[in-house]
Design an enzyme around this catalytic site. Structure first.
Site, PDB file in Angstrom:
ATOM      1  N   LYS A   1      51.495   8.119  10.088  1.00  0.00           N
ATOM      2  CA  LYS A   1      51.807   7.214   8.971  1.00  0.00           C
ATOM      3  C   LYS A   1      51.585   7.897   7.612  1.00  0.00           C
ATOM      4  CE  LYS A   1      48.886   3.919  10.236  1.00  0.00           C
ATOM      5  NZ  LYS A   1      48.266   4.485  11.457  1.00  0.00           N
TER       6      LYS A   1
ATOM      7  N   ARG B   1      37.071  14.775   9.182  1.00  0.00           N
ATOM      8  CA  ARG B   1      36.865  13.320   9.245  1.00  0.00           C
ATOM      9  C   ARG B   1      36.007  12.959  10.442  1.00  0.00           C
ATOM     10  NH1 ARG B   1      41.909   9.183   8.630  1.00  0.00           N
ATOM     11  NH2 ARG B   1      40.614   7.836   9.923  1.00  0.00           N
TER      12      ARG B   1
END
Ligand code: AMP
Length: 190
Positions: free
Chosen positions: A14, A134
């Site tokens: 995305k 992350r």
């Protein structure tokens, strides 16, 4: 206005596709995940609360993310349109988003849903964990929780938009430019 819900599980691509879409159509990118990560970086109370959930791969409360989107919409009154990335993730969020857009006399134009199988998602997320650092991409149990949250709470939103004839599903496996072209075609045909 062109308002796009860019939809799909974590790791579907995305963010990558949003980068193309904002340039092509002059839109504002609203990623609730990015906003939450910047709150964490700044050490805000909201960020600290959200971090506990995010670190476990669980959704943060609806009211928190709805409030964030509301303030971003208010900050950008003259935009050409928005790309909602990682939002909405629940029925409540979808309904509240409709209300917020209605107040601006606009609505969601289309949902672009990227589909990618779980095995490929896990592979991509673990790689992103190494590349980006992350925390929620570095542990397979957390990744599995995030995919489960998506399957249970978020996937039903496809029906919400399908009923309004706004759902378009796109295979999220392929080259980045191939997928970007498919998304452009759908938008240009709206
Ligand atoms: P993302 O960057 O979209 O993968 O989001 C990372 C994490 O932020 C998710 O695993 C959730 O904990 C939280 N999050 C982001 N967007 C939302 C949302 N719309 N609703 C609830 N939690 C969210």
């Amino acid at each position: 206005m062109l308002n796009i819900v860019l939809f799909g599980p974590p790791g579907a691509g995305k963010g990558t596709q949003a980068d193309f879409l904002i340039k092509n159509y002059n839109l504002i990118h609203l990623s609730t995940g990015d906003i939450l990560r910047s709150e964490i970086k700044e050490g805000t109370t909201l960020g600290l609360e959200a971090k506990k959930l995010m670190d476990n791969g669980l959704l943060v409360p609806d009211d928190v993310v709805i409030g964030m989107i509301k303030s971003q919409l208010e900050k950008n009154p003259t935009s050409n349109g928005f790309i909602f990335d990682g939002f909405p993730r629940t029925q409540k969020q979808a309904k509240e988003l409709d209300k917020l857009l209605n107040q601006k006399s606009t609505s969601i134009s289309v949902m672009l849903s990227l589909t990618v199988d779980d095995q490929e998602l896990i592979k991509r997320l673990l790689k992103r964990g190494i590349d980006s650092g992350r925390a929620d991409d570095q542990n397979e149990n957390i990744i599995t929780n995030r995919i489960n949250e998506y399957n249970i709470k978020t996937t039903p939103l496809k029906d919400y938009y399908r009923l309004q004839n706004k759902l378009h599903e796109i295979n999220g496996i392929g080259s980045v430019s191939e997928i970007a072209n498919k998304l452009n075609q759908i938008i240009d045909n709206l």
